[in-house]
Design an enzyme around this catalytic site. Sequence first.
Site, PDB file in Angstrom:
ATOM      1  N   ASP A  43       0.824  -1.223   0.000  1.00 18.43           N
ATOM      2  CA  ASP A  43       0.000   0.000   0.000  1.00 18.43           C
ATOM      3  C   ASP A  43       0.852   1.266   0.000  1.00 18.43           C
ATOM      4  OD1 ASP A  43       0.964  -0.011   2.631  1.00 18.43           O
ATOM      5  OD2 ASP A  43      -0.856   0.958   3.372  1.00 18.43           O
ATOM      6  N   GLU A  44       2.099   1.148  -0.453  1.00 18.93           N
ATOM      7  CA  GLU A  44       2.999   2.278  -0.278  1.00 18.93           C
ATOM      8  C   GLU A  44       4.052   2.311  -1.387  1.00 18.93           C
ATOM      9  OE1 GLU A  44       5.017   1.895   3.482  1.00 18.93           O
ATOM     10  OE2 GLU A  44       6.459   3.413   2.895  1.00 18.93           O
TER      11      GLU A  44
HETATM   12  N1  DCP Z   1       0.256  -4.536   8.596  1.00 22.96           N
HETATM   13  C1  DCP Z   1       0.358  -5.706   9.312  1.00 22.96           C
HETATM   14  N2  DCP Z   1       1.107  -5.725  10.450  1.00 22.96           N
HETATM   15  C2  DCP Z   1       1.775  -4.618  10.887  1.00 22.96           C
HETATM   16  C3  DCP Z   1       1.679  -3.430  10.169  1.00 22.96           C
HETATM   17  C4  DCP Z   1       0.893  -3.410   9.017  1.00 22.96           C
HETATM   18  O1  DCP Z   1      -0.242  -6.700   8.927  1.00 22.96           O
HETATM   19  N3  DCP Z   1       2.505  -4.667  12.005  1.00 22.96           N
HETATM   20  C5  DCP Z   1      -0.588  -4.515   7.380  1.00 22.96           C
HETATM   21  C6  DCP Z   1      -1.944  -3.946   7.680  1.00 22.96           C
HETATM   22  C7  DCP Z   1      -1.919  -2.572   7.104  1.00 22.96           C
HETATM   23  C8  DCP Z   1      -0.930  -2.690   5.954  1.00 22.96           C
HETATM   24  O2  DCP Z   1       0.003  -3.702   6.362  1.00 22.96           O
HETATM   25  O3  DCP Z   1      -3.211  -2.165   6.667  1.00 22.96           O
HETATM   26  C9  DCP Z   1      -0.193  -1.396   5.675  1.00 22.96           C
HETATM   27  O4  DCP Z   1       0.544  -0.995   6.819  1.00 22.96           O
HETATM   28  P1  DCP Z   1       0.701   0.501   7.274  1.00 22.96           P
HETATM   29  O5  DCP Z   1       1.796   0.574   8.257  1.00 22.96           O
HETATM   30  O6  DCP Z   1       0.770   1.392   6.065  1.00 22.96           O
HETATM   31  O7  DCP Z   1      -0.644   0.807   8.092  1.00 22.96           O
HETATM   32  P2  DCP Z   1      -2.086   1.160   7.610  1.00 22.96           P
HETATM   33  O8  DCP Z   1      -2.201   1.298   6.131  1.00 22.96           O
HETATM   34  O9  DCP Z   1      -3.048   0.186   8.204  1.00 22.96           O
HETATM   35  O10 DCP Z   1      -2.357   2.549   8.321  1.00 22.96           O
HETATM   36  P3  DCP Z   1      -1.761   3.986   7.970  1.00 22.96           P
HETATM   37  O11 DCP Z   1      -2.929   4.844   7.605  1.00 22.96           O
HETATM   38  O12 DCP Z   1      -1.134   4.440   9.246  1.00 22.96           O
HETATM   39  O13 DCP Z   1      -0.788   3.836   6.856  1.00 22.96           O
HETATM   40 CA    CA Z   2      -0.774   2.537   4.934  1.00 29.43          CA
END
Ligand code: DCP
Ligand code: CA
Length: 392
Positions: free
Chosen positions: A109-110
């Site tokens: 996602d990045e």
């Molecule tokens: N992820 C995971 N375990 C973690 C961190 C993340 O399984 N310790 C997964 C779930 C997240 C995805 O990877 O949805 C992307 O991680 P991000 O760190 O980008 O976090 P999010 O997208 O959920 O939130 P943000 O809005 O802070 O980017």
């Molecule tokens: Ca994210």
Amino acid sequence: MFLPIAHFDLDAFFASVEQKLNPRLRGKPVMVCGVDPQGRNVNRGVVATCSYEARKFGVKSGMPVYQARRLCPQGIFTKGHFEEYHKYSSLVFDIMYKFAPCVLRTNLDEGFLDFTGCETIYPDTKSLCENIRQEVRNKVGINISIGLANSRVVARIATKLAKPDGIVAITKSGEEKILRPLAIKFIPGIGPKTEISLNNIGIKTIGDLIKNKEEVIKKLGKHGLNLYLAATGQDNIWFEDRQSVKSIGRSTTFSKNSANINFILSVLFNLCDEVFYELFEKNLVAKCLSVNVRYPTFEDKQKSKTLDHPLEKTTDFQNQAQQLLFDIWDKTMALRLIGVKASNLIEKDHSTIFIDEKAKYDRLTKAISELRKKHGRDIITSAFTIDTSSPI
Ligand code: DCP
Ligand code: CA
């Protein structure tokens, strides 16, 4: 405004996809959790991520599910749908490829967009990124945050400031004003331990870190220098172009030609182990594995296999390599050399905590890797790779 580098990151990615798939979850605190091997939702394990509605209650990624339930009893706990996350990730990256000449995918996602040299076509990358955000929202239906700057490291910090659902641009002159007052944890590469140890010597903000360069380097060595580079907006080792690594391989020429299967397998497994740990350290996984042999006549043979799934364990790596070896070697003829190569490399999916088994194995690999860095490679090794036999 033209800034050459953009960094983007989808908001609460897994949770946003779940909310998109199931309208009843929208606007609610949603926790995406691990599942047990039968696929049932379970109360143990950790929260992979949660929606921004849940973050208001103090729930975080990596938090045990029971703790999240305590903080947010009205929350909705759901298992995740990996296939869907891959689908949504592709939809987003398709949009990025349409707009940007150079896209670097760093996670599901990045990623980074590099507009270097595009001033004439895109004189205003900030408005362009605003359009990208709208297109992602309209076509994919999830929120995205974008940071813009002159370097990858500052663009990544800008994205953190932009979250959720925003856009932040940091120009060269803005770096001083915006970055210096920030807490040091905003610098990529600073984990909780480093943060505490620097706080203990009075270094709390990025500005403090810059002012105390020598002290930071004295305390943390090369890591300290990388942190200083990041703090001053210069890309360091973490932001090198990983795509430049095309393959990782190892080979060994035997001291004597050998047809001794135990000896040959122990060498092969050792080579696999080395390649596997190098991939792990570089945060890469291989989609293709090859084994090559050289006969005493200098005739070379090689066999490659495209893998259905990236190999997550060193033993899986070794098993696949053994099969490839047996396809090109009849186990009777002597060999002079053996090699193994991992290619078609991609960035590792960071969502490791999602599958309990995989997470457990990753922790083991990390622990072994740390031990080897400290005490040398031979400090710990699998019994298979111990060379108890000689070439003949
Ligand atoms: N992820 C995971 N375990 C973690 C961190 C993340 O399984 N310790 C997964 C779930 C997240 C995805 O990877 O949805 C992307 O991680 P991000 O760190 O980008 O976090 P999010 O997208 O959920 O939130 P943000 O809005 O802070 O980017
Ligand atoms: Ca994210």
